[in-house]
Design an enzyme around this catalytic site. Sequence first.
Site, PDB file in Angstrom:
ATOM      1  N   ASP A  37       0.821  -1.210   0.000  1.00 53.69           N
ATOM      2  CA  ASP A  37       0.000   0.000   0.000  1.00 53.69           C
ATOM      3  C   ASP A  37       0.859   1.265   0.000  1.00 53.69           C
ATOM      4  O   ASP A  37       2.097   1.206   0.018  1.00 53.69           O
ATOM      5  CB  ASP A  37      -0.928  -0.060   1.242  1.00 53.69           C
ATOM      6  CG  ASP A  37      -2.273   0.578   0.999  1.00 53.69           C
ATOM      7  OD1 ASP A  37      -2.416   1.362   0.055  1.00 53.69           O
ATOM      8  OD2 ASP A  37      -3.198   0.297   1.805  1.00 53.69           O
ATOM      9  N   ASP A  62     -10.340   3.365  -3.056  1.00 55.66           N
ATOM     10  CA  ASP A  62     -11.032   2.143  -2.633  1.00 55.66           C
ATOM     11  C   ASP A  62     -12.465   2.067  -3.158  1.00 55.66           C
ATOM     12  O   ASP A  62     -13.156   3.070  -3.270  1.00 55.66           O
ATOM     13  CB  ASP A  62     -11.077   2.073  -1.102  1.00 55.66           C
ATOM     14  CG  ASP A  62      -9.692   1.921  -0.514  1.00 55.66           C
ATOM     15  OD1 ASP A  62      -8.702   1.924  -1.275  1.00 55.66           O
ATOM     16  OD2 ASP A  62      -9.607   1.812   0.720  1.00 55.66           O
TER      17      ASP A  62
HETATM   18  C1  GLA Z   1      -6.000   1.351   1.685  1.00 52.01           C
HETATM   19  C2  GLA Z   1      -6.164   0.330   0.545  1.00 52.01           C
HETATM   20  C3  GLA Z   1      -7.262  -0.641   0.914  1.00 52.01           C
HETATM   21  C4  GLA Z   1      -6.916  -1.338   2.223  1.00 52.01           C
HETATM   22  C5  GLA Z   1      -6.666  -0.319   3.320  1.00 52.01           C
HETATM   23  C6  GLA Z   1      -6.086  -0.959   4.579  1.00 52.01           C
HETATM   24  O1  GLA Z   1      -7.133   2.153   1.806  1.00 52.01           O
HETATM   25  O2  GLA Z   1      -6.451   0.995  -0.659  1.00 52.01           O
HETATM   26  O3  GLA Z   1      -7.476  -1.588  -0.117  1.00 52.01           O
HETATM   27  O4  GLA Z   1      -5.786  -2.148   2.019  1.00 52.01           O
HETATM   28  O5  GLA Z   1      -5.749   0.678   2.901  1.00 52.01           O
HETATM   29  O6  GLA Z   1      -5.866  -0.035   5.582  1.00 52.01           O
END
Ligand code: GLA
Length: 404
Positions: free
Chosen positions: A163, A218
């Site tokens: 990430d 997301d």
């Molecule tokens: C980010 C990523 C998500 C998830 C969260 C975890 O938002 O884009 O897919 O992995 O972090 O904290």
Amino acid sequence: MKTTAWLLAAGLSVSLCLGGGVATAQAHETLKLEAPKPNLLPTPPMGWNSWNKYACNITEDIVRKQADAMAASGLKDAGYQYIVIDDCWQKSRDADGNIQVNLERFPSGMKALIDYVHSKGLKFGLYSDAGSLTCGGRPGSAGHEFQDARQYARWGVDYLKYDWCYTGTRDAEAAYTIMAKALRESGRDIVLSICEWGDNYPQRWAAPIGHLWRTTGDIYDAWEGKKGYSIGMVNILDKQVDLWRYSGPNRWNDPDMLEVGNGGMTTTEYESHFSLWAMLAAPLIAGNDLSTMDADTLRILTNKDVIAVDQDPLGQQAKRIWKEGDLEIWARPLKGGDQAVVLFNRGAAPAEMSVTWEQLNLPAGLKVQVKDLWSKKVTKNVKARFGGTVASHGVIMVRLTPII
Ligand code: GLA
């Protein structure tokens, strides 16, 4: 080895800034990935990830139940393979910098859990972050890339989702290259799933580094809308339209994980979500509780004809070939001369839709066998066009086989 020493050893250009007695090294973008990228994803990954349903409330018990369900429910037979724990499995680092598992949530430790997942004939994935902290505030891998990669390899990790929170002014290509190098030198084949949300145009640089890259922020479990950093399913879809040229075997665009079965959309909408992700050659990473899913959720997730489109060996992501208001046609060529077509109705009322052979670059006189991938109805000797009534928020998804 001290950080500066391995940077130098890795052939990086390094600039040292001495201030207050502390030496820091800044990596520029000249790191060489000597080992080739392992050929791990000739087709998009299929699996399950903890985040969409459980976020930071993930436990060992839940993960074991998902592995059991994947193996027993028919998902494994349909091609699902990876069980991935997302954020919040970490607790801290020890005095030597080794990452420590949260043992309250994962009392058996990571190795035993991974062995269990492997014993089911499945593969295992973990999550980390290129910054000082993960998005959930756990320790990130910045400065610990090689140490973490070696730990993942010792545990038996097969897949890393990496990430982009708390990365400050780091250069994305450089940061992901360091982890790619660390994984390739770890002694184990590990998929690298790049998760920097499309912010730095990963489609332009990520293919030599990782196996897939997120193209957006997301997803959340809604047909459309915006909630913080998250957007609904059709909002994600709209951001994929121009990306088809970048994707292919071992280099997939990732429009984020599935929400099928999480309750925020109708069954029709989940069928559309699954169909469209298959057209996009997207990773099919379920995000629901596999141990309690209902019959419709299982039926959608295991639709073998739709999965075959996603997993088609040509790996050619669909183009949106026509759009008028709420109505869209998406098409992708498949290996051997077939095509997959989705007629998609985003509107509030059912709509009559059809696709012409001209739109698909087929001769108008060509006879085609049309298989509806949801109703399973096969129509032979279709000429010139094919269509039908598409439900509100629904799709007709077909596979066209020329009869020659
Ligand atoms: C980010 C990523 C998500 C998830 C969260 C975890 O938002 O884009 O897919 O992995 O972090 O904290």
